[in-house]
Motif scaffolding. Structure first.
Motif, PDB file in Angstrom:
ATOM      1  N   PHE A   1       1.176  44.657 -13.251  1.00 38.08           N
ATOM      2  CA  PHE A   1       0.497  45.060 -14.481  1.00 38.08           C
ATOM      3  C   PHE A   1       0.998  46.403 -15.001  1.00 38.08           C
ATOM      4  CE2 PHE A   1      -2.534  41.943 -12.799  1.00 38.08           C
ATOM      5  CZ  PHE A   1      -2.607  41.111 -13.915  1.00 38.08           C
ATOM      6  N   LYS A   2       1.585  47.205 -14.130  1.00 37.45           N
ATOM      7  CA  LYS A   2       2.170  48.467 -14.574  1.00 37.45           C
ATOM      8  C   LYS A   2       3.519  48.235 -15.263  1.00 37.45           C
ATOM      9  CE  LYS A   2       0.011  51.209 -10.935  1.00 37.45           C
ATOM     10  NZ  LYS A   2       0.239  52.016  -9.729  1.00 37.45           N
ATOM     11  N   VAL A   3       4.223  47.205 -14.816  1.00 37.70           N
ATOM     12  CA  VAL A   3       5.539  46.883 -15.356  1.00 37.70           C
ATOM     13  C   VAL A   3       5.437  46.023 -16.620  1.00 37.70           C
ATOM     14  CG1 VAL A   3       7.739  45.731 -14.825  1.00 37.70           C
ATOM     15  CG2 VAL A   3       6.571  47.050 -13.072  1.00 37.70           C
ATOM     16  N   ALA A   4       4.362  45.280 -16.741  1.00 30.03           N
ATOM     17  CA  ALA A   4       4.204  44.318 -17.846  1.00 30.03           C
ATOM     18  C   ALA A   4       4.467  44.908 -19.231  1.00 30.03           C
ATOM     19  CB  ALA A   4       2.821  43.670 -17.784  1.00 30.03           C
ATOM     20  N   PRO A   5       3.943  46.086 -19.557  1.00 28.42           N
ATOM     21  CA  PRO A   5       4.208  46.613 -20.908  1.00 28.42           C
ATOM     22  C   PRO A   5       5.698  46.801 -21.214  1.00 28.42           C
ATOM     23  CG  PRO A   5       2.400  47.806 -19.901  1.00 28.42           C
ATOM     24  CD  PRO A   5       3.000  46.928 -18.830  1.00 28.42           C
ATOM     25  N   SER A   6       6.479  47.190 -20.223  1.00 32.43           N
ATOM     26  CA  SER A   6       7.908  47.374 -20.475  1.00 32.43           C
ATOM     27  C   SER A   6       8.633  46.042 -20.634  1.00 32.43           C
ATOM     28  CB  SER A   6       8.555  48.204 -19.367  1.00 32.43           C
ATOM     29  OG  SER A   6       8.519  47.513 -18.149  1.00 32.43           O
ATOM     30  N   VAL A   7       8.098  44.988 -20.037  1.00 34.73           N
ATOM     31  CA  VAL A   7       8.711  43.664 -20.152  1.00 34.73           C
ATOM     32  C   VAL A   7       8.464  43.070 -21.540  1.00 34.73           C
ATOM     33  CG1 VAL A   7       8.682  41.315 -19.206  1.00 34.73           C
ATOM     34  CG2 VAL A   7       8.561  43.270 -17.672  1.00 34.73           C
TER      35      VAL A   7
ATOM     36  N   ALA B   1      13.055  35.889 -17.543  1.00 35.10           N
ATOM     37  CA  ALA B   1      12.350  36.884 -16.730  1.00 35.10           C
ATOM     38  C   ALA B   1      10.993  37.188 -17.351  1.00 35.10           C
ATOM     39  CB  ALA B   1      13.181  38.155 -16.610  1.00 35.10           C
ATOM     40  N   LEU B   2      10.971  37.295 -18.676  1.00 38.31           N
ATOM     41  CA  LEU B   2       9.701  37.505 -19.378  1.00 38.31           C
ATOM     42  C   LEU B   2       8.764  36.330 -19.145  1.00 38.31           C
ATOM     43  CD1 LEU B   2       7.784  38.828 -21.469  1.00 38.31           C
ATOM     44  CD2 LEU B   2       9.130  37.687 -23.235  1.00 38.31           C
ATOM     45  N   LEU B   3       9.267  35.108 -19.300  1.00 38.73           N
ATOM     46  CA  LEU B   3       8.432  33.923 -19.078  1.00 38.73           C
ATOM     47  C   LEU B   3       7.916  33.869 -17.641  1.00 38.73           C
ATOM     48  CD1 LEU B   3      10.251  31.060 -21.031  1.00 38.73           C
ATOM     49  CD2 LEU B   3       8.251  32.387 -21.712  1.00 38.73           C
ATOM     50  N   SER B   4       8.779  34.191 -16.700  1.00 39.70           N
ATOM     51  CA  SER B   4       8.356  34.193 -15.294  1.00 39.70           C
ATOM     52  C   SER B   4       7.242  35.196 -15.076  1.00 39.70           C
ATOM     53  CB  SER B   4       9.536  34.548 -14.380  1.00 39.70           C
ATOM     54  OG  SER B   4      10.551  33.598 -14.491  1.00 39.70           O
ATOM     55  N   GLY B   5       7.378  36.363 -15.683  1.00 45.28           N
ATOM     56  CA  GLY B   5       6.374  37.407 -15.528  1.00 45.28           C
ATOM     57  C   GLY B   5       5.012  37.040 -16.068  1.00 45.28           C
ATOM     58  N   LEU B   6       4.984  36.089 -16.980  1.00 42.17           N
ATOM     59  CA  LEU B   6       3.702  35.645 -17.534  1.00 42.17           C
ATOM     60  C   LEU B   6       2.927  34.746 -16.569  1.00 42.17           C
ATOM     61  CD1 LEU B   6       4.786  34.894 -21.208  1.00 42.17           C
ATOM     62  CD2 LEU B   6       3.567  36.908 -20.346  1.00 42.17           C
ATOM     63  N   HIS B   7       3.594  34.263 -15.552  1.00 40.16           N
ATOM     64  CA  HIS B   7       2.965  33.405 -14.544  1.00 40.16           C
ATOM     65  C   HIS B   7       2.497  34.287 -13.382  1.00 40.16           C
ATOM     66  CE1 HIS B   7       4.238  29.512 -16.283  1.00 40.16           C
ATOM     67  NE2 HIS B   7       5.208  30.259 -16.796  1.00 40.16           N
ATOM     68  N   PHE B   8       1.390  35.002 -13.601  1.00 35.16           N
ATOM     69  CA  PHE B   8       0.906  35.980 -12.622  1.00 35.16           C
ATOM     70  C   PHE B   8       0.542  35.380 -11.270  1.00 35.16           C
ATOM     71  CE2 PHE B   8      -0.084  38.332 -16.599  1.00 35.16           C
ATOM     72  CZ  PHE B   8       0.699  39.446 -16.348  1.00 35.16           C
ATOM     73  N   LYS B   9       0.211  34.090 -11.232  1.00 33.50           N
ATOM     74  CA  LYS B   9      -0.151  33.475  -9.955  1.00 33.50           C
ATOM     75  C   LYS B   9       1.073  33.128  -9.119  1.00 33.50           C
ATOM     76  CE  LYS B   9      -4.555  31.533 -11.401  1.00 33.50           C
ATOM     77  NZ  LYS B   9      -5.371  30.316 -11.526  1.00 33.50           N
ATOM     78  N   SER B  10       2.236  33.091  -9.755  1.00 36.57           N
ATOM     79  CA  SER B  10       3.450  32.663  -9.059  1.00 36.57           C
ATOM     80  C   SER B  10       4.443  33.783  -8.802  1.00 36.57           C
ATOM     81  CB  SER B  10       4.155  31.569  -9.872  1.00 36.57           C
ATOM     82  OG  SER B  10       3.296  30.474 -10.075  1.00 36.57           O
TER      83      SER B  10
END
Length: 120
Positions: free
Chosen positions: A60-66, A101-110
């Motif tokens: 969640f700290k990295v999410a804004p930069s992604v 990488a962005l799409l992967s990051g949206l899958h927080f459970k995985s």
């Protein structure tokens, strides 16, 4: 030692369809054999004699930069077009990797982004 990277939260074989598609595309476009699971990484560090292993999920700290990825991709493509330069196949391939990488990051459970620190 400190490691900061993306890891799977579960085995690739257990990912849901959309997570699996994002994962496979990410690996293909960035020429990765695989992403390690966080659990396997900790086990491997332990096997190699590392101690005091600390894990921090910083997703969640990295999410804004992604979230800048779509803008960066669009900006890169427009810059090339306005400069009348062609977009190299390798560049397009890498840009797709960034998108996955962005799409992967949206899958927080995985997927998760972790900082692992340890000593030997």
């Amino acid at each position: 030692m400190v490691i900061a990277d993306a890891f799977l939260k579960k085995q690739a074989s257990t990912l849901q369809h959309t997570s699996k598609l994002a994962y496979k595309s990410l690996c293909d476009h960035w020429s990765l054999e695989k992403l390690e699971t966080i659990e396997n990484m900790v086990n491997k560090l332990t096997e190699q004699g590392f101690k005091d292993i600390k894990i921090e999920n910083t997703s969640f700290k990295v999410a804004p930069s992604v979230l800048h990825v779509p803008f960066a991709i669009t900006g890169f493509i427009l810059k090339k077009l306005f400069a009348s330069k062609t977009l190299k196949r390798e560049s397009l391939h890498n840009l797709k990797g960034s998108f996955y990488a962005l799409l992967s990051g949206l899958h927080f459970k995985s997927f998760g982004y972790y900082i692992i620190s340890c000593t030997k």
